[in-house]
Design a protein around this motif. Structure first.
Motif, PDB file in Angstrom:
ATOM      1  N   GLY A  52      19.348 -17.010  -4.392  1.00 22.70           N
ATOM      2  CA  GLY A  52      19.578 -17.852  -3.228  1.00 22.70           C
ATOM      3  C   GLY A  52      21.048 -18.241  -3.189  1.00 22.70           C
ATOM      4  O   GLY A  52      21.709 -18.329  -4.224  1.00 22.70           O
ATOM      5  N   SER A  78      19.002 -13.599  -1.706  1.00 22.81           N
ATOM      6  CA  SER A  78      17.586 -13.557  -1.326  1.00 22.81           C
ATOM      7  C   SER A  78      17.282 -14.513  -0.182  1.00 22.81           C
ATOM      8  O   SER A  78      16.355 -14.293   0.593  1.00 22.81           O
ATOM      9  CB  SER A  78      16.711 -13.900  -2.525  1.00 22.81           C
ATOM     10  OG  SER A  78      17.045 -15.192  -3.015  1.00 22.81           O
ATOM     11  N   ARG A  79      18.046 -15.601  -0.092  1.00 27.35           N
ATOM     12  CA  ARG A  79      17.959 -16.601   0.981  1.00 27.35           C
ATOM     13  C   ARG A  79      19.349 -17.176   1.143  1.00 27.35           C
ATOM     14  O   ARG A  79      20.071 -17.319   0.155  1.00 27.35           O
ATOM     15  CB  ARG A  79      17.037 -17.766   0.620  1.00 27.35           C
ATOM     16  CG  ARG A  79      15.633 -17.400   0.339  1.00 27.35           C
ATOM     17  CD  ARG A  79      14.803 -18.641   0.073  1.00 27.35           C
ATOM     18  NE  ARG A  79      13.853 -18.683   1.165  1.00 27.35           N
ATOM     19  CZ  ARG A  79      13.142 -19.718   1.523  1.00 27.35           C
ATOM     20  NH1 ARG A  79      13.269 -20.855   0.894  1.00 27.35           N
ATOM     21  NH2 ARG A  79      12.294 -19.652   2.518  1.00 27.35           N
ATOM     22  N   ALA A  81      21.376 -20.509   2.807  1.00 28.40           N
ATOM     23  CA  ALA A  81      21.429 -21.799   3.483  1.00 28.40           C
ATOM     24  C   ALA A  81      22.870 -22.024   3.913  1.00 28.40           C
ATOM     25  O   ALA A  81      23.774 -22.048   3.080  1.00 28.40           O
ATOM     26  CB  ALA A  81      20.974 -22.915   2.548  1.00 28.40           C
ATOM     27  N   CYS A 104      18.339 -11.572   5.237  1.00 26.79           N
ATOM     28  CA  CYS A 104      17.343 -12.317   4.473  1.00 26.79           C
ATOM     29  C   CYS A 104      17.113 -13.639   5.199  1.00 26.79           C
ATOM     30  O   CYS A 104      17.860 -13.982   6.115  1.00 26.79           O
ATOM     31  CB  CYS A 104      17.836 -12.543   3.035  1.00 26.79           C
ATOM     32  SG  CYS A 104      19.371 -13.480   2.925  1.00 26.79           S
ATOM     33  N   PRO A 105      16.100 -14.415   4.818  1.00 34.27           N
ATOM     34  CA  PRO A 105      15.888 -15.709   5.476  1.00 34.27           C
ATOM     35  C   PRO A 105      17.163 -16.553   5.420  1.00 34.27           C
ATOM     36  O   PRO A 105      17.776 -16.703   4.356  1.00 34.27           O
ATOM     37  CB  PRO A 105      14.758 -16.349   4.658  1.00 34.27           C
ATOM     38  CG  PRO A 105      14.028 -15.183   4.069  1.00 34.27           C
ATOM     39  CD  PRO A 105      15.092 -14.148   3.790  1.00 34.27           C
ATOM     40  N   THR A 106      17.563 -17.068   6.580  1.00 30.77           N
ATOM     41  CA  THR A 106      18.817 -17.822   6.700  1.00 30.77           C
ATOM     42  C   THR A 106      18.593 -19.008   7.627  1.00 30.77           C
ATOM     43  O   THR A 106      18.019 -18.851   8.704  1.00 30.77           O
ATOM     44  CB  THR A 106      19.932 -16.921   7.279  1.00 30.77           C
ATOM     45  OG1 THR A 106      20.085 -15.761   6.445  1.00 30.77           O
ATOM     46  CG2 THR A 106      21.256 -17.649   7.355  1.00 30.77           C
ATOM     47  N   ARG A 107      19.057 -20.191   7.190  1.00 32.22           N
ATOM     48  CA  ARG A 107      18.919 -21.409   7.997  1.00 32.22           C
ATOM     49  C   ARG A 107      20.186 -22.240   7.900  1.00 32.22           C
ATOM     50  O   ARG A 107      20.905 -22.180   6.908  1.00 32.22           O
ATOM     51  CB  ARG A 107      17.745 -22.256   7.518  1.00 32.22           C
ATOM     52  CG  ARG A 107      16.405 -21.650   7.897  1.00 32.22           C
ATOM     53  CD  ARG A 107      15.239 -22.540   7.562  1.00 32.22           C
ATOM     54  NE  ARG A 107      15.396 -23.896   8.086  1.00 32.22           N
ATOM     55  CZ  ARG A 107      14.653 -24.919   7.710  1.00 32.22           C
ATOM     56  NH1 ARG A 107      13.709 -24.776   6.808  1.00 32.22           N
ATOM     57  NH2 ARG A 107      14.850 -26.116   8.226  1.00 32.22           N
ATOM     58  N   TRP A 118      15.300 -26.242   0.294  1.00 30.07           N
ATOM     59  CA  TRP A 118      14.818 -25.017   0.954  1.00 30.07           C
ATOM     60  C   TRP A 118      15.114 -23.780   0.088  1.00 30.07           C
ATOM     61  O   TRP A 118      14.273 -22.898  -0.051  1.00 30.07           O
ATOM     62  CB  TRP A 118      15.467 -24.885   2.331  1.00 30.07           C
ATOM     63  CG  TRP A 118      15.033 -23.683   3.087  1.00 30.07           C
ATOM     64  CD1 TRP A 118      13.846 -23.496   3.732  1.00 30.07           C
ATOM     65  CD2 TRP A 118      15.783 -22.483   3.276  1.00 30.07           C
ATOM     66  NE1 TRP A 118      13.823 -22.255   4.316  1.00 30.07           N
ATOM     67  CE2 TRP A 118      14.998 -21.609   4.059  1.00 30.07           C
ATOM     68  CE3 TRP A 118      17.046 -22.057   2.876  1.00 30.07           C
ATOM     69  CZ2 TRP A 118      15.434 -20.341   4.437  1.00 30.07           C
ATOM     70  CZ3 TRP A 118      17.491 -20.802   3.262  1.00 30.07           C
ATOM     71  CH2 TRP A 118      16.679 -19.959   4.026  1.00 30.07           C
ATOM     72  N   LEU A 119      16.317 -23.740  -0.496  1.00 33.98           N
ATOM     73  CA  LEU A 119      16.675 -22.587  -1.351  1.00 33.98           C
ATOM     74  C   LEU A 119      15.777 -22.494  -2.564  1.00 33.98           C
ATOM     75  O   LEU A 119      15.306 -21.406  -2.915  1.00 33.98           O
ATOM     76  CB  LEU A 119      18.135 -22.695  -1.787  1.00 33.98           C
ATOM     77  CG  LEU A 119      19.186 -22.304  -0.765  1.00 33.98           C
ATOM     78  CD1 LEU A 119      20.584 -22.653  -1.275  1.00 33.98           C
ATOM     79  CD2 LEU A 119      19.088 -20.836  -0.392  1.00 33.98           C
ATOM     80  N   GLY A 122      12.157 -21.188  -2.214  1.00 38.26           N
ATOM     81  CA  GLY A 122      11.981 -19.749  -2.064  1.00 38.26           C
ATOM     82  C   GLY A 122      12.085 -18.984  -3.355  1.00 38.26           C
ATOM     83  O   GLY A 122      11.994 -17.764  -3.384  1.00 38.26           O
TER      84      GLY A 122
END
Length: 123
Positions: A52, A78-79, A81, A104-107, A118-119, A122
């Motif tokens: 992350g 992998s993620r 933020a 990858c999932p990104t916010r 959040w990191l 995951g």
């Protein structure tokens, strides 16, 4: 791994508790070469392990279109933020997320603690 900061780099990269923390210097104008160099550092730091990553983009001056495209290429994160402070940071992040498909999932977050939560969720 400690902090990585080559002479003249617009960013620093640090690994803490299994997560990467990429910090862009306030006011920088990120060009394609800067984005490529940062992603190379991330990939080198991860090796074969995906991690992350917290990206501190608070007060970045601008990001070129070409640099934004680099961040659509899969890397060892992998993620991701994205951490910002201002409405301008939010606009930059939302523009990126609206135009490009992150690898990858990104916010986007304005709270470091929420971003870290959040990191780590995951993992």
């Amino acid at each position: 791994m400690g902090q990585v900061d080559a002479n003249g780099a617009k960013e620093t990269l640090e690994a803490v508790d299994g997560l990467l923390h990429l910090r862009w210097r306030p006011g920088v104008h990120i060009q394609v070469e800067d984005a490529q160099a940062a992603m190379a550092k991330v990939n080198d730091a991860c090796g074969t392990e995906r991690r992350g990553m917290l990206v501190d983009m608070a007060a970045v001056g601008s990001v070129s279109r070409e640099a934004r495209a680099v961040w659509s290429i899969p890397c060892s994160a992998s993620r991701i933020a994205l951490l910002g402070k201002s409405p301008v940071d939010r606009v930059l992040a939302n523009f990126f997320l609206g135009v490009h498909v992150p690898p990858c999932p990104t916010r986007f977050f304005t709270s470091r603690s929420e971003a870290m939560e959040w990191l780590t969720a995951g993992v």
